[in-house]
Design an enzyme around this catalytic site. Structure first.
Site, PDB file in Angstrom:
ATOM      1  CG  HIS A  54      31.918  39.254  40.611  1.00  0.00           C
ATOM      2  ND1 HIS A  54      33.223  39.516  40.962  1.00  0.00           N
ATOM      3  CD2 HIS A  54      31.862  39.371  39.269  1.00  0.00           C
ATOM      4  CE1 HIS A  54      33.927  39.776  39.876  1.00  0.00           C
ATOM      5  NE2 HIS A  54      33.126  39.699  38.831  1.00  0.00           N
ATOM      6  CG  ASP A  83      34.512  39.308  44.112  1.00  0.00           C
ATOM      7  OD1 ASP A  83      33.522  38.543  44.089  1.00  0.00           O
ATOM      8  OD2 ASP A  83      34.980  39.863  43.105  1.00  0.00           O
ATOM      9  CB  SER A 163      36.218  38.646  37.408  1.00  0.00           C
ATOM     10  OG  SER A 163      35.994  40.024  37.349  1.00  0.00           O
TER      11      SER A 163
END
Lengths: 212, 304
Positions: A54, A83, A163
């Protein structure tokens, strides 16, 4: 006795600091030319970087080392289901030693309660570190070709910017890639053995796994 | 200090916390006593599970899953909403029994909150004891003598599970049911005490006196008459008709100063003195009446 305790906490502090300092060297900032930045880990020599899908889903990703120069990158593989994305940094061969790969630990024999360290760029704070423990080990259901994927949950407080960054054991070995997409709002990481399988599938080779 | 030495210490720290989770987790069970997600429980004896009262919505056929995956059915043996504790009796099989910590919790001590709300395995979070407080009224008619506050993440379904020390011994029972929004733990010593009463009697009896009171200062001369330094007592501003207090001769204007030879300085102490063993017993109640101490005998009732 009191001296011993002071020594112990000094030793602990120094040991944590040493692990985090080493981890900084294989940590990258992933810029996507749009909002904010994510984190990434230099997974293999030759500029192979793993990050969250992402983070690089849109835009043209570039990476930079913490406080250092930028490198253009190519997106060479992605798996939105877990992801993950793999980037190839364009180092032109000459900067290989500037992009040292992180030591990757085996995530198949983790235990709940073990210390877990996270490093990333929460809310844009570059290279911020956090330490807590592994909260649980389990599977979450995902859509697509896999019906479920193993995850590591931790009580490390993660924020946007973590992330794609590493979750590490106390030896600095990467045990997972932090993500905030799968499994709700608590800290979740995709275990390194899942990442390794994805990297091996992409690059067509077995990735050596060191026990740390 | 060399890198490897330092790292040995980190590894030892990490391993010892994993071992603590394993030990505490061996006595932590899944308790499915409510409609929404399961909660946790502590094996207090081989066939008794201590859990939080607010996660138990029925009396029978409560599914319990042991750490090894064995599924059993339990029934409610006793509950005390006032302290948010319940005891379940297992039908059969023995569980590893939890070991309470030998010492009371200290502020700053490292702790692990454990829970087993899912069949996937034990869950844990790390923190410290942030505060030791109490007594506190629980809003459910109870008084908690002491409670622990921690910054360990209270995951959903952790209520009823243990807060353990770094050796895996039980420091307290986690509950989100006592204070709105806050995650507290009931100290193990207190929880074990209530559990014993619940396993034997099914409920904790709370005494009823039948007075309304307010805290007032006791003048030095009257403290002298009492024969001790006690700066406050409880002025009775109401005595209910037909109450134990009325039957025992307490009247409006008395200043209540002691129950069963224990000084009572504030309303919390009164509530504390009325719990447990005094119910149905003739109990000496000391008051100041017209500045002079008198001791009356009141048979304490039970609050329903």
């Amino acid at each position: 006795m009191l001296i011993d305790i002071v020594d112990l906490s000094n030793t602990l502090t120094e040991a944590f600091t040493a692990v985090f300092q080493r981890a900084q060297r294989s940590l990258v900032v992933v810029h996507n030319g749009r909002d904010g930045a994510g984190a990434g880990v230099i997974w293999q020599p030759g500029g192979i970087v793993v990050t969250n899908h992402h983070v690089v889903a849109r835009g043209k990703p570039r990476i930079s080392l913490v406080g250092d120069r930028e490198y253009p990158t190519r997106l060479i593989a992605k798996d939105p289901q877990i992801d993950l994305a793999i980037l190839q940094a364009d180092t032109a061969g000459e900067y290989d030693s500037d992009l040292p790969a992180a030591p990757i630990a085996d995530s198949r024999d983790l235990r709940v309660g073990q210390v877990a360290l996270a490093i990333g760029h929460p809310w844009g704070q570059i290279g911020a570190v956090a330490a807590r423990i592994i909260s649980s080990l389990g599977e979450v259901a995902v859509r697509g070709r896999r019906s479920s994927v193993s995850v590591i949950r931790t009580d490390v407080g993660l924020a946007p910017g973590n992330s794609g960054g590493p979750l590490m054991n106390v030896s600095g070995g990467v045990i997972g890639i932090n993500t905030m997409i799968i499994g709700g709002d608590l800290g979740v990481a995709i275990p390194s053995h899942v990442v390794n399988a994805f990297v091996a599938e992409t690059l067509g080779q077995e990735v050596p796994q060191v026990a740390m | 200090m060399t890198q490897s030495n330092g790292n040995n210490i980190l590894t030892a720290l990490s391993d010892s916390m994993a071992a603590a989770v394993e030990k505490g987790g061996a006595a932590t069970v899944l308790v499915a006593g409510r409609r929404r997600m399961p909660a946790s429980g502590i094996a207090y004896a081989a066939d008794l599970i201590l859990t939080a009262d607010h996660v138990i919505e029925r009396d029978d056929d409560i599914p319990v899953m042991l750490p090894d995956g064995t599924e059993l059915v339990a029934r409610l043996a006793g509950r005390d909403p006032g302290s948010d504790l319940a005891v379940l009796r297992l039908g059969g099989a023995a569980v590893a029994v939890a070991e309470p910590a030998p010492q009371e919790a200290r502020i700053g001590q490292l702790v692990l909150a454990l829970g087993r709300p899912s069949p996937d395995g034990i869950q844990a979070s790390l923190g410290v004891i942030s505060a030791v407080g109490g007594p506190v009224r629980t809003g459910r008619g109870g008084l908690l003598e002491r409670y622990l506050r921690t910054d360990a993440v209270p995951y959903p379904g952790f209520s009823g599970g243990p807060l353990v020390d770094t050796a895996g011994r039980i420091i307290g029972l986690n509950t989100s049911g006592l204070a709105r929004g806050a995650s507290l733990a009931i100290p193990a010593s207190l929880a074990w005490q209530v559990a014993e009463t619940l396993a034997l009697h099914g409920s904790v009896r709370r005494g009823y006196l039948g007075v309304r009171s307010q805290q007032v200062a006791i003048p030095p001369a009257q403290q002298k008459a009492l024969g001790r330094d006690q700066e406050t007592g409880l002025l009775l501003v109401g005595v209910e008709d037909g109450s134990p207090a009325e039957a025992g001769g307490l009247i409006v204007g008395d200043i209540l100063t002691a129950i069963a030879d224990h000084p009572v300085k504030d309303p919390d102490e009164l509530l504390g003195r009325l719990s447990g063993e005094v119910v149905d017993r003739p109990t000496p109640v000391e008051v100041l009446r017209g500045g002079q101490p008198r001791t009356l005998t009141v048979t304490i009732g039970e609050r329903k």
